[in-house]
Design an enzyme around this catalytic site. Structure first.
Site: not given
Ligand SMILES: Nc1ncnc2c1ncn2[C@@H]1O[C@H](COP(=O)(O)OP(=O)(O)O)[C@@H](O)[C@H]1O
Ligand SMILES: [Mg+2]
Lengths: 721, 226, 79, 79
Positions: A42, A84, A86-88, A234, A521
């Site tokens: 990551h 941008k 982003e993955s979660h 979280q 990215g």
């Protein structure tokens, strides 16, 4: 140090040996934690780096390419656009509401860390088959989480995608994208400016949230592990983030900050190491000074992923003023260290140095792999049997498949008009917002065609980029740049690695041709559970602009009697993957024919025609043709009481996919001008019909308009409830 | 004489800028932005409590904002017979202060609703003078707790005093429900008895500019100015 | 001293969340459960050294002033 | 028989509401109140004729299956 501990930290023994040799001493547990976080896929992109380097990242409008919190492009005058994606993914599988909410929170921080005010978000979400209770739970939680965070902080969601497919059953994908507006002369970077600058901690107190989250995100995790990983969830606090955003933007516009870095995955560790590395300096941080929510060990502080926190560097003389501004916003603030000239990262706790490492070993010596990969075998050509297919059944198949239905159940849970600058909300081919106080607009779209990419990763990725491109073109938005989120299964499997390598190659080819560089990215690997790899899902987020908001096209029909024209080239029935899959003609991934090669020059030529005709005000409405073909595109264009009637020699063609495909609505009086323009440009077109009131007619066969529209609009909610 | 106005910002307000632009563009007069910790309010014709999630909407929407320092001044302003408009979260704050009757509870479908809605005026007051009877306005809503509730006694009072300003209705071509959030009698906005305080869930400040999907939100400011 | 305050919507107010939970529970086979309602639980610490009366009075006043909206809610104090 | 189930976030999990409520209470003068956390209250009826054990077992299983998200929440049954 014992082997088990090393492996638990996600490091290989070889990787550990590199560190051990370099340092020539044993590591503290805190130091091991740091390598675990920083040498994680990551953070250091060890598998993908070699390939990502090949992407085009620059042209005359790029102000900041990959490597900062977000990419920034130039929009003339003093306007810059930061964006941008982003993955979660894994956090959202474990706890869908909080996992997706914090995904939105994280990407918004990436944007305002650059000094940009977020002006829009988009999302790309994928789930397994809706038949299971688990999928319903995930879908509800994820949409609720994305909505809750964005709505509360007050950034409009302007679009995205939401798809369902069995390979995501145990591995849903949640990618969030954010777009911000920044004044070009007020962009902030993570590079600190001066030795002796104070390192300050801004935002929520640190707790036990998501410890090991970063390494978890790169684990192949199995059902059994789920429980063990759970406590590290979280929780997001969008109210805090709103205060943090306003506070940070105020600090930056008051010139009180030298540099800033958000604490994302691997929290204080990665943000401080990054600062040191960017500035070619050292950092010293006293962990005892970090504001805590509960007692934590040094190790836990270093790896905590508590949300809504920032690290900034300020000049000593501004300390008081910074404190004052943050007090107004009720934000915790603490000086925790300073920038040094040692080029080392030093963390102290209880008067003891628990970490003392050269920046060089953490960053420059991070592993980089050239993993083995296979190129997919050439596919045999096969003719499918379409003789038994009935038009009525084809329509029913679309109207009972979530992937084709109106997604307003999703985006109605998002606030898409807050900030007052939204021009096109979700539900159109691209979302569009105005740059506040100007006539300029920004359009954006997120897309991926996983089925195409599994069939042919290189060509499939070109189609994916082209889909985003068409989404923007259809609205008369000039495509400018790309962000991308490479969601793949385990790269240790050479077949998967091949998908990764080839799709990056496809991304490169298309981005060069369209002159849309990749400015930011994210990579998310190991998306598989119980040996089921997800389909390759490299999501493209494309951003474009138009300098004049009055020139934007709508995607919705305007007037009865207007003509409907089709631009582009139809893919043959045997080579339209979604047609074959969704009409249940090809049942197995091995059966599909190879993709037709996508001619990017042709894409550009047709796109330019659409743009020119739009500027001439000849296009009343326009939509791109994608999954579901002309028929699906026409359904999406229906508005108020307007329908369509079309004539076509083979009705199955209405469901085929396209290259450079657009549906355009033209006034009768402009028809001649438009067709002669297209002929002159050598752009083929077909006039297939016209707009009628409250009707759907295909080759004189009448369909029940209200029934179809009702199903299109309401079946989604019915199916998922 | 030019029209003066002010917008209060609470921590977590997120439509304050939108409301400021709305006022600047439509009133052409002086517009102030007031932080919730201020203890004085300039003498203005109209105060807007904007939408958003004041104090995160934690506990109850609008509850903590209704205890802010500036609220005493806001109440004085209203008692002075000057105009006070609460939009969305602002409406919730007004009910929490007690300037307006009733309460706003969770939408009947328990989901946030962000979409266009349609409303029409019910009883005439200074906020909707420029709106014709039966005219259908298209204005966006964006809320989680917009479901208006009060007991039957209060409802009778609201009706008898003609305090209901707006109610949700069906749009001509939309498949939107008549009562999108389950409000009692489809109430979308109410005034106080004196009709100088209005609370409404829809966001007129998102429907006034040429580039917005609808310009119907102008009518409220136009009503006040005319 | 840890105090629990239970806040619930008044009886006559429709509480859709409870209905949804009830429906889900029933369809999971929990058919004996009925009349489900969801409310709020607020927990807080008060110093041990204040008297019972003072405690009761303080909690009451906090509920009236902020924690509870008595147009729609009622409350009960435990502990 | 009316049952109360108190659902709260596990101790180590961030509960953002509590500290905002606490701040607000403090500034209203309620300075003795601390450690405020907000949770959920679920109330439901069970038939009187079921045994204590069966009752406990049913509630427990309903909590595990639906009412409580044990990744982040814990619960307590009253009454
Ligand atoms: N997850 C989502 N978030 C926001 N908007 C969405 C989402 N999913 C779908 N949409 C909206 O619905 C529209 C239709 O989506 P889709 O069926 O993928 O068609 P298209 O080919 O136009 O992209 C999208 O343009 C987008 O604006
Ligand atoms: Mg799409």
């Amino acid at each position: 140090m014992n082997e088990e501990l090393i492996l638990q930290h996600g490091l290989t023994l070889d990787e550990f040996q590199v560190i051990r040799k370099y340092l020539n001493r044993d590591l503290s547990i805190e130091e091991l934690g740091i390598f675990s976080a920083m040498w994680n896929e990551h953070c250091c992109y060890k598998t993908s780096k070699k390939w990502l380097k090949k992407l085009p990242t620059n042209n005359e409008i790029v102000i900041q390419g990959p490597g900062e919190n977000a990419g920034v492009i130039d929009l003339q005058d003093n306007d810059g656009i930061a964006f941008k994606i982003e993955s979660h993914n894994h956090p959202s599988y474990i706890e869908p509401f909080n996992g997706s909410a914090t995904g939105v929170g994280g990407i918004l921080r990436d944007i305002f860390t650059m000094g940009a005010r977020p002006i829009a978000t988009l999302d790309s979400i994928r789930f397994g088959l809706i038949e299971t209770e688990k999928t319903k739970y995930l879908l509800n939680g994820v949409v609720h989480g994305i909505g809750h965070y964005g709505n509360c902080i007050g950034i409009p969601n302007i679009g995205g995608e939401c798809e369902f497919e069995s390979t995501y059953d145990f591995n849903n994908l949640v990618n969030a994208m954010a777009v911000g507006h920044v004044q070009k002369d007020k962009i902030f970077y993570s590079k600190p400016k001066s030795i002796g600058g104070l390192i300050v901690y801004i935002g929520s107190k640190t707790g036990k949230d998501g410890i090991h989250g970063a390494s978890m995100a790169s684990d192949v995790f199995s059902e059994e592990d789920e429980d063990e990983k759970r406590p590290s969830v979280q929780v997001g606090d969008p109210f805090m983030e709103k205060l943090l955003m306003e506070g940070c933007l105020e600090l930056m516009s008051s010139g009180l900050i030298e540099s800033m870095q958000d604490m994302g995955a691997a929290g204080i560790t990665s943000s401080s190491v990054e600062m040191a590395s960017k500035g070619n300096v050292g950092v010293y941080i006293n962990l005892d000074k970090v504001p805590l929510r509960q007692p934590l060990s040094a190790y836990e502080i270093l790896l905590s992923e508590s949300q809504e926190r920032m690290l900034a560097v300020i000049d000593k003389k501004n300390n008081h003023k910074v404190r004052e501004i943050l007090q107004k916003w009720q934000i915790d603030y603490e000086v925790i260290g300073e920038i040094t000239d040692t080029k080392r990262v030093v963390f102290e706790s209880n008067n003891k140095k628990v970490v003392d490492l050269p920046v060089e070993i953490i960053v420059n010596d991070a592993p980089e792999y050239d993993r083995e990969f296979y190129i997919p075998r050439k596919r045999k050509n096969k003719d499918f049997d379409f003789s038994k297919i009935k038009l009525e059944d084809m329509i029913i198949n679309l109207l009972t498949n979530l992937n084709y239905l109106d997604k307003s159940w999703v985006f109605d849970q998002y606030d898409s008009t807050v900030m007052g600058d939204t021009i096109r909300e979700p539900g159109q081919s691209s979302g569009i917002v105005k740059i506040h106080g100007t006539q300029k607009v920004i359009g954006a779209s997120t897309d991926c065609n996983p089925l195409y990419i599994r069939i042919n990763p290189y060509e499939g990725m070109k189609y994916t980029v082209a889909e985003s491109y068409r989404n923007l073109i259809a609205c008369n938005i000039n495509p400018l740049a790309i962000t991308n989120n490479l969601n793949f299964a385990s790269p240790l499997d050479p077949n998967i690695m091949g998908e990764l390598v080839l799709s990056i190659h496809g991304l490169k080819t298309a981005a060069i041709k369209f002159n849309t560089p990749i400015v930011s990215g994210n990579v998310s690997l190991y998306n598989q559970t119980n040996e089921i790899p997800i389909k390759p899902t490299p999501v493209v987020g494309m951003v474009g602009s138009n300098m004049n908001l009055n020139k934007i096209n709508t995607n919705k029909f305007c007037e009865i009697g207007n003509k409907i024209l089709i631009l582009g080239k139809q893919l043959s029935k045997n080579c339209s993957p979604y047609l074959l899959q969704d009409q249940k003609i090809a049942l197995n991934i091995c059966e599909f024919n190879d993709l037709e090669i996508l001619d990017l020059d042709f894409e550009k030529k047709i796109a330019n025609c659409v743009l020119e005709l739009s500027d001439l005000k000849c296009i009343m409405s326009c939509n791109d043709i994608s999954r579901g073909g002309i028929f699906s595109s026409l359904l999406k264009m229906q508005y108020r009481d307007l329908g369509f009637k079309v004539k076509i020699s083979d009705p199955i063609d209405l469901f085929c996919e396209y290259s450079a495909g657009y549906v355009i609505e033209i006034r009768s009086k402009d028809l001649e001008e438009v067709t002669s323009f297209l002929t002159k440009k050598g752009a083929e077109y077909v006039e297939i019909g016209e707009i009628i009131k409250e009707g759907i007619e295909i080759n004189s066969k009448k369909f029940d308009y209200f029934d179809i529209m009702n199903k299109y609009r309401n079946n989604f909610e019915k199916i998922i409830s | 004489m030019s029209f003066k106005s002010a917008v209060i910002t609470f921590p977590g307000s997120n439509c304050d800028r939108d409301a400021l632009c709305y006022l600047k563009d439509l009133t052409k007069g002086e517009v102030h932005n007031i932080w919730h910790e201020e203890t004085s309010l300039p003498k203005v014709d109209l105060v807007i409590l904007p939408g958003g999630f004041s104090f995160g909407d934690y506990l109850r929407s609008g509850a903590m904002a209704s205890k802010s320092k500036i609220i005493d001044e806001v109440v004085k302003h209203a008692n002075d017979n000057r105009y006070l408009l609460g939009i969305c979260n602002g409406f919730q704050i007004l009910t929490e202060i007690g300037l307006l009757e009733g309460a706003l509870i969770r939408n009947k479908k328990l989901k946030f609703l962000g979409k266009n809605c349609f409303i029409k005026k019910k009883f005439k007051n200074n906020f909707n003078l420029s709106i014709k009877d039966n005219q259908i306005l298209q204005i966006p809503v964006a809320h989680n707790e917009g479901n208006f509730y009060c007991d039957s006694e209060t409802l009778n009072l609201l009706k008898n005093n003609e305090q209901i300003a707006f109610e949700y209705c069906k749009g001509e071509f939309s498949n939107t429900e008549e009562n999108i959030n389950g409000s009692l009698e489809a109430i979308a906005g109410i005034t106080n008895k004196k009709k100088n305080v209005l609370g409404m869930m829809p966001h007129p400040e998102r429907a006034y500019s040429d580039f917005h999907q609808s310009q119907d939100g102008r009518l409220i400011i136009e009503s006040l100015i005319s | 001293m840890r105090i629990k305050i239970l806040v619930r919507l008044k009886g006559q107010i429709l509480e859709p969340q409870g209905k949804v939970i009830e429906h889900s529970l029933n369809s999971l086979g929990f058919t004996e459960f009925s009349n489900i309602r969801q409310g709020k639980l607020i927990e807080l610490d008060l110093p041990d050294n204040i008297s019972k009366e003072e405690k009761a009075q303080k909690i009451d006043s906090a509920c009236k002033k902020l924690l509870v909206n008595d147009i729609i809610e009622e409350y009960e104090v435990l502990g």
